[in-house]
Design an enzyme around this catalytic site. Structure first.
Site, mmCIF file in Angstrom:
data_model
loop_
_atom_site.group_PDB
_atom_site.id
_atom_site.type_symbol
_atom_site.label_atom_id
_atom_site.label_comp_id
_atom_site.label_asym_id
_atom_site.label_seq_id
_atom_site.Cartn_x
_atom_site.Cartn_y
_atom_site.Cartn_z
ATOM 1 N N ASP A 46 0.847 -1.198 0.000
ATOM 2 C CA ASP A 46 0.000 0.000 0.000
ATOM 3 C C ASP A 46 0.879 1.243 0.000
ATOM 4 O O ASP A 46 1.900 1.286 0.707
ATOM 5 C CB ASP A 46 -0.922 -0.024 1.229
ATOM 6 C CG ASP A 46 -2.105 0.909 1.088
ATOM 7 O OD1 ASP A 46 -1.880 2.123 0.915
ATOM 8 O OD2 ASP A 46 -3.255 0.442 1.137
ATOM 9 N N THR A 142 -15.617 -2.367 -10.093
ATOM 10 C CA THR A 142 -16.827 -1.682 -9.630
ATOM 11 C C THR A 142 -17.964 -1.791 -10.650
ATOM 12 O O THR A 142 -17.706 -1.922 -11.855
ATOM 13 C CB THR A 142 -16.497 -0.190 -9.393
ATOM 14 O OG1 THR A 142 -17.708 0.531 -9.198
ATOM 15 C CG2 THR A 142 -15.779 0.430 -10.587
ATOM 16 N N TYR A 168 -13.069 8.538 -12.506
ATOM 17 C CA TYR A 168 -12.861 7.331 -11.681
ATOM 18 C C TYR A 168 -13.349 6.092 -12.428
ATOM 19 O O TYR A 168 -12.590 5.129 -12.609
ATOM 20 C CB TYR A 168 -13.601 7.470 -10.341
ATOM 21 C CG TYR A 168 -13.784 6.136 -9.643
ATOM 22 C CD1 TYR A 168 -12.693 5.434 -9.141
ATOM 23 C CD2 TYR A 168 -15.053 5.546 -9.498
ATOM 24 C CE1 TYR A 168 -12.849 4.190 -8.528
ATOM 25 C CE2 TYR A 168 -15.215 4.315 -8.888
ATOM 26 C CZ TYR A 168 -14.109 3.637 -8.408
ATOM 27 O OH TYR A 168 -14.261 2.400 -7.806
HETATM 28 P P1 NAD Z 1 -10.007 3.110 -0.500
HETATM 29 O O1 NAD Z 1 -9.865 4.417 -1.191
HETATM 30 O O2 NAD Z 1 -10.608 3.070 0.861
HETATM 31 O O3 NAD Z 1 -8.573 2.402 -0.375
HETATM 32 C C1 NAD Z 1 -7.677 2.381 -1.432
HETATM 33 C C2 NAD Z 1 -6.329 1.907 -0.893
HETATM 34 O O4 NAD Z 1 -5.416 1.880 -2.019
HETATM 35 C C3 NAD Z 1 -5.726 2.868 0.145
HETATM 36 O O5 NAD Z 1 -5.193 2.129 1.224
HETATM 37 C C4 NAD Z 1 -4.605 3.584 -0.627
HETATM 38 O O6 NAD Z 1 -3.510 3.989 0.184
HETATM 39 C C5 NAD Z 1 -4.194 2.511 -1.626
HETATM 40 N N1 NAD Z 1 -3.562 3.118 -2.806
HETATM 41 C C6 NAD Z 1 -4.019 4.168 -3.551
HETATM 42 N N2 NAD Z 1 -3.128 4.482 -4.507
HETATM 43 C C7 NAD Z 1 -2.103 3.592 -4.393
HETATM 44 C C8 NAD Z 1 -0.896 3.396 -5.100
HETATM 45 N N3 NAD Z 1 -0.547 4.190 -6.136
HETATM 46 N N4 NAD Z 1 -0.079 2.386 -4.727
HETATM 47 C C9 NAD Z 1 -0.421 1.570 -3.668
HETATM 48 N N5 NAD Z 1 -1.540 1.735 -2.955
HETATM 49 C C10 NAD Z 1 -2.379 2.723 -3.308
HETATM 50 O O7 NAD Z 1 -10.808 2.191 -1.522
HETATM 51 P P2 NAD Z 1 -11.866 1.022 -1.218
HETATM 52 O O8 NAD Z 1 -13.198 1.636 -1.055
HETATM 53 O O9 NAD Z 1 -11.304 0.145 -0.178
HETATM 54 O O10 NAD Z 1 -11.850 0.285 -2.637
HETATM 55 C C11 NAD Z 1 -10.953 -0.799 -2.892
HETATM 56 C C12 NAD Z 1 -11.186 -1.296 -4.304
HETATM 57 O O11 NAD Z 1 -12.539 -1.732 -4.452
HETATM 58 C C13 NAD Z 1 -10.974 -0.230 -5.387
HETATM 59 O O12 NAD Z 1 -10.327 -0.839 -6.471
HETATM 60 C C14 NAD Z 1 -12.377 0.198 -5.768
HETATM 61 O O13 NAD Z 1 -12.431 0.627 -7.100
HETATM 62 C C15 NAD Z 1 -13.148 -1.084 -5.562
HETATM 63 N N6 NAD Z 1 -14.572 -0.946 -5.209
HETATM 64 C C16 NAD Z 1 -14.948 -0.137 -4.173
HETATM 65 C C17 NAD Z 1 -16.295 -0.067 -3.822
HETATM 66 C C18 NAD Z 1 -16.762 0.797 -2.673
HETATM 67 O O14 NAD Z 1 -17.973 0.970 -2.513
HETATM 68 N N7 NAD Z 1 -15.888 1.322 -1.846
HETATM 69 C C19 NAD Z 1 -17.246 -0.788 -4.540
HETATM 70 C C20 NAD Z 1 -16.819 -1.574 -5.619
HETATM 71 C C21 NAD Z 1 -15.481 -1.661 -5.922
HETATM 72 O O1 DAU Z 2 -20.812 1.575 -7.006
HETATM 73 C C1 DAU Z 2 -19.535 1.294 -6.519
HETATM 74 C C2 DAU Z 2 -18.823 2.583 -6.173
HETATM 75 O O2 DAU Z 2 -19.442 3.102 -5.007
HETATM 76 C C3 DAU Z 2 -17.329 2.391 -5.943
HETATM 77 O O3 DAU Z 2 -16.732 1.973 -7.153
HETATM 78 C C4 DAU Z 2 -16.675 3.707 -5.469
HETATM 79 O O4 DAU Z 2 -15.311 3.480 -5.153
HETATM 80 C C5 DAU Z 2 -17.406 4.164 -4.221
HETATM 81 O O5 DAU Z 2 -16.881 5.408 -3.803
HETATM 82 C C6 DAU Z 2 -18.907 4.294 -4.497
HETATM 83 O O6 DAU Z 2 -19.156 5.389 -5.429
HETATM 84 P P1 DAU Z 2 -20.362 6.427 -5.199
HETATM 85 O O7 DAU Z 2 -20.049 7.667 -5.938
HETATM 86 O O8 DAU Z 2 -21.673 5.776 -5.449
HETATM 87 O O9 DAU Z 2 -20.201 6.631 -3.587
HETATM 88 P P2 DAU Z 2 -20.342 7.918 -2.649
HETATM 89 O O10 DAU Z 2 -20.360 7.419 -1.252
HETATM 90 O O11 DAU Z 2 -19.373 8.977 -3.005
HETATM 91 O O12 DAU Z 2 -21.797 8.451 -3.014
HETATM 92 C C7 DAU Z 2 -22.945 7.630 -2.877
HETATM 93 C C8 DAU Z 2 -24.148 8.447 -3.343
HETATM 94 O O13 DAU Z 2 -24.372 9.514 -2.419
HETATM 95 C C9 DAU Z 2 -23.959 9.098 -4.689
HETATM 96 O O14 DAU Z 2 -25.181 9.088 -5.405
HETATM 97 C C10 DAU Z 2 -23.554 10.536 -4.360
HETATM 98 C C11 DAU Z 2 -24.277 10.791 -3.067
HETATM 99 N N1 DAU Z 2 -23.611 11.704 -2.106
HETATM 100 C C12 DAU Z 2 -22.316 11.473 -1.771
HETATM 101 C C13 DAU Z 2 -21.662 12.291 -0.885
HETATM 102 C C14 DAU Z 2 -20.212 12.051 -0.513
HETATM 103 C C15 DAU Z 2 -24.317 12.753 -1.535
HETATM 104 O O15 DAU Z 2 -25.524 12.948 -1.818
HETATM 105 N N2 DAU Z 2 -23.673 13.572 -0.663
HETATM 106 C C16 DAU Z 2 -22.365 13.408 -0.315
HETATM 107 O O16 DAU Z 2 -21.820 14.227 0.493
#
Ligand code: NAD
Ligand code: DAU
Length: 369
Positions: A46, A142, A168
């Site tokens: 990381d 995603t 993204y």
């Molecule tokens: P996050 O942003 O919480 O964590 C990302 C991690 O990657 C962090 O620890 C960061 O330090 C590390 N990172 C970023 N750039 C890096 C680099 N250049 N080299 C090494 N490490 C690096 O993200 P998350 O929510 O845990 O998501 C993890 C994965 O799951 C991502 O690929 C995201 O696209 C995917 N995903 C997330 C969601 C969601 O809802 N959070 C849903 C579907 C898929």
């Molecule tokens: O669908 C999977 C994705 O879900 C992942 O690939 C992304 O990494 C993850 O960040 C998430 O993306 P979203 O854009 O859907 O998540 P976020 O929590 O940013 O926003 C969820 C919804 O809420 C979206 O419709 C935007 C809205 N939102 C978000 C924030 C931060 C608000 O209305 N107010 C806010 O302040």
């Protein structure tokens, strides 16, 4: 130093390189899997960006089957060095820039990490694995690569055409294409999972659910973009981690599996549910929290609805989510109430600057600038 695993292959002891293991999903994955699989070595790679927190790994950092390496995956030499040092059998690739709003403000780093970083990992696998048996590159992706759905417009399946909307999701789509191309061109054993919105413990409070929980507790505005009618399909993070492990154990090489929670909610419904649960957990009236709801200008290119058809992973591999939205959200609210030390550690100056920039920008737009 870690004990060397001696057996190789599916179901046997492996060296598993986990990228992004200090982030939200990666740290939940390691907290679940490292204690459960003491025969496997877990190598957490990381860069420790703003979204990472090593404190999320405090319960496993002492384990003999866990190691941490601070590496930027956009640096090809650093990636090759870690491959030479550990000779991993498996890669589970979580590392990414993951926040849509940040990709609108600063797209460049999404290309470096999500596209170039994925490319560097694939190259390291190709160079060091050759045609050796039992290797696997699992790419965590995603549902956002599929674009958006209408109010009643069906579901994303594994066959849905890619149509990303934000820098993204476009960078994740590019990385998915690269991963598939390494299977088609070089025969690299890969699999991809595309998952819906995760929530749960240890999520950085820039994302909807933890931001709303913490703002509500501190009586700050709950900023909902647009009219709050956008729909997301919510999945408790541990269910996602179990799904990934199931695919690694039982999935077919080169396949894609969609993962979802069968829990579609509008953003307004999500925030109202948080207010209700917070009221129940703290003994305060729900109106104390609901009165903080504030509608702010919409996210540019805001995808209207995401909804996953997760029937393939259920039919072929027997995975289904265990938590309902209600039970998962209650666990999440309790975790943030009980882990104030974690919350304080992530509230860095960078975090405060991000909140100021993202939300003051929206207020400025609202004022018609
Ligand atoms: P996050 O942003 O919480 O964590 C990302 C991690 O990657 C962090 O620890 C960061 O330090 C590390 N990172 C970023 N750039 C890096 C680099 N250049 N080299 C090494 N490490 C690096 O993200 P998350 O929510 O845990 O998501 C993890 C994965 O799951 C991502 O690929 C995201 O696209 C995917 N995903 C997330 C969601 C969601 O809802 N959070 C849903 C579907 C898929
Ligand atoms: O669908 C999977 C994705 O879900 C992942 O690939 C992304 O990494 C993850 O960040 C998430 O993306 P979203 O854009 O859907 O998540 P976020 O929590 O940013 O926003 C969820 C919804 O809420 C979206 O419709 C935007 C809205 N939102 C978000 C924030 C931060 C608000 O209305 N107010 C806010 O302040």
């Amino acid at each position: 130093m870690c004990s060397e695993p001696t057996r190789r292959g599916r179901g046997l002891a492996m060296k598993i390189l986990v990228t992004g293991g200090a982030g939200f999903i990666g740290s939940n994955f390691l907290n679940l899997m490292a204690p459960r699989h003491p025969d496997h070595l877990f190598i957490n790679v990381d860069k420790l960006t703003y979204a990472a927190n090593l404190f999320s790994l405090k319960d496993i950092e002492h384990l003999p089957n866990y190691v941490f390496e601070k590496i930027d995956i956009a640096d090809p030499e650093a990636v090759m060095a870690v491959f030479r040092r550990y000779e991993p059998d498996r890669v589970i690739h979580f590392a990414a820039e993951s926040h849509v709003d940040r990709s609108i403000m600063e797209p460049a780093r999404f290309i470096w990490t999500n596209v170039v970083g994925t490319f560097n990992l694939l190259e390291a696998c190709r160079m060091t694995w050759g045609r050796k048996e039992g290797r696997l590159f699992h790419h965590v992706s995603t549902d956002e690569v599929y674009g958006f759905l209408g109010e009643t417009g069906g579901y994303f399946t594994e066959e849905t055409k890619y149509d990303p909307s934000s820098p993204y999701s476009a960078s994740k789509a590019a990385s998915d294409h690269l991963v598939r191309s390494y299977y088609k061109t070089f025969g690299l054993p890969i699999e991809i999972t595309n998952c819906s919105n995760n929530y749960g413990p240890r999520q950085f409070p820039e994302k909807l659910i933890p931001l709303m929980i913490l703002n509500a507790l501190e009586e700050r505005p709950l900023p909902i973009y647009g009219k709050g009618q956008n729909v997301r399909d919510w999945l408790y993070v541990e269910d996602h981690c179990e799904a990934i492990w199931t695919v690694i154990e039982k999935g077919r090489v080169s396949e894609t599996y969609n993962i979802g929670g069968n829990s579609e909610k509008t953003n307004l419904e999500v925030v109202q549910a948080i207010c209700r649960i917070l009221a129940e957990e703290t003994g305060r009236p729900a109106e104390d929290f609901e009165k903080l709801i504030t509608f702010v200008p919409d996210r540019p290119g805001h995808d209207f609805r995401y909804a996953i058809d997760a029937s393939k992973i259920k039919r072929e591999l027997g995975w289904a989510p265990k938590e309902s939205f209600e039970s998962g959200l209650r666990k999440t609210v309790r975790w943030y109430l009980q882990n104030r030390d974690w919350v304080e550690k992530v509230r860095t100056d960078e975090y405060r600057r991000w909140l100021a920039v993202n939300y003051s920008e929206r207020t400025r737009l609202d004022a018609g600038d």
